[in-house]
Design a protein around this motif. Sequence first.
Motif, short mmCIF file in Angstrom:
data_model
loop_
_atom_site.label_atom_id
_atom_site.label_comp_id
_atom_site.label_asym_id
_atom_site.label_seq_id
_atom_site.Cartn_x
_atom_site.Cartn_y
_atom_site.Cartn_z
N CYS A 1 -1.88 -3.42 -8.38
CA CYS A 1 -1.02 -2.33 -8.87
C CYS A 1 -1.75 -1.78 -10.10
O CYS A 1 -1.42 -2.12 -11.24
CB CYS A 1 0.38 -2.83 -9.19
N VAL B 1 -0.92 -3.41 -3.79
CA VAL B 1 -1.62 -2.13 -3.73
C VAL B 1 -0.67 -0.93 -3.85
O VAL B 1 -0.91 0.13 -3.28
CB VAL B 1 -2.52 -2.00 -2.47
N CYS B 2 0.42 -1.09 -4.58
CA CYS B 2 1.26 0.06 -4.92
C CYS B 2 0.62 0.68 -6.16
O CYS B 2 1.04 0.44 -7.29
CB CYS B 2 2.71 -0.38 -5.17
N SER B 3 -0.40 1.45 -5.94
CA SER B 3 -1.31 1.89 -7.00
C SER B 3 -0.71 2.86 -8.00
O SER B 3 -1.28 3.08 -9.06
CB SER B 3 -2.58 2.48 -6.39
N SER B 4 0.44 3.45 -7.72
CA SER B 4 1.06 4.38 -8.67
C SER B 4 2.23 3.78 -9.43
O SER B 4 2.82 4.44 -10.29
CB SER B 4 1.55 5.64 -7.93
N ASP C 1 0.80 -1.22 0.00
CA ASP C 1 0.00 0.00 0.00
C ASP C 1 0.84 1.28 0.00
O ASP C 1 0.43 2.29 0.58
CB ASP C 1 -0.99 -0.01 1.17
N CYS C 2 1.99 1.25 -0.65
CA CYS C 2 2.78 2.47 -0.83
C CYS C 2 2.20 3.18 -2.05
O CYS C 2 2.72 3.04 -3.17
CB CYS C 2 4.25 2.15 -1.02
N SER C 3 1.13 3.90 -1.87
CA SER C 3 0.37 4.46 -2.99
C SER C 3 1.13 5.53 -3.76
O SER C 3 0.76 5.85 -4.89
CB SER C 3 -0.96 5.02 -2.50
N SER C 4 2.19 6.09 -3.22
CA SER C 4 2.98 7.10 -3.93
C SER C 4 4.21 6.51 -4.60
O SER C 4 4.94 7.24 -5.28
CB SER C 4 3.41 8.21 -2.97
#
Length: 181
Positions: A51, A27-30, A4-7
Amino acid sequence: AFYDCSSLTNVVISEGVKKIGSFAFEVCSSLASITIPNSVTDIGSYAFFLCVDLTSVTIGNSVTRIDENAFRNCLELTRVYCYSEKVPLTHYNVFNASDVENVTLHVPAVSIEDYKATAPWSGFGKIVPLTEEETGIEDIAVEDINFNDAPVYNLQGMKMQNVDNLPAGIYIKNGKKYMVK
């Protein structure tokens, strides 16, 4: 490790790493692209799950196993490069919900038929050979160009006066490059 490191937008995995652990980048969405080096042999469960901005995945030639849901819900995926000549042992749901029927899979030319015959790899929309130098260009569209309706410039930025008889070369019109043969 990076759940979850979204940045997180960029990751460099160094040579020497042997395994991408389960849930490592979940969930590293970026995260937009990932290159898994040749030293890696295993990609763990849910390693890149959700991702959602991941567009490109490069899998090194030593990967022999990819566990369940490793690339599940990678919604923007457009291309996967897998350098392994032997199809990795891959759980059937590795790419679930990643819309792979619209993704191009690049594999060694000698292995194309093996990938086409092995699930889940066989579900990719296009399976094409890797080339010495990948360009990212998959197709070239040729269109009729009417050079008379807008200014045309050469690559030095000079406006071309006589567009009816342009010599062979590359020209710019409306910000796009065109080739005259």
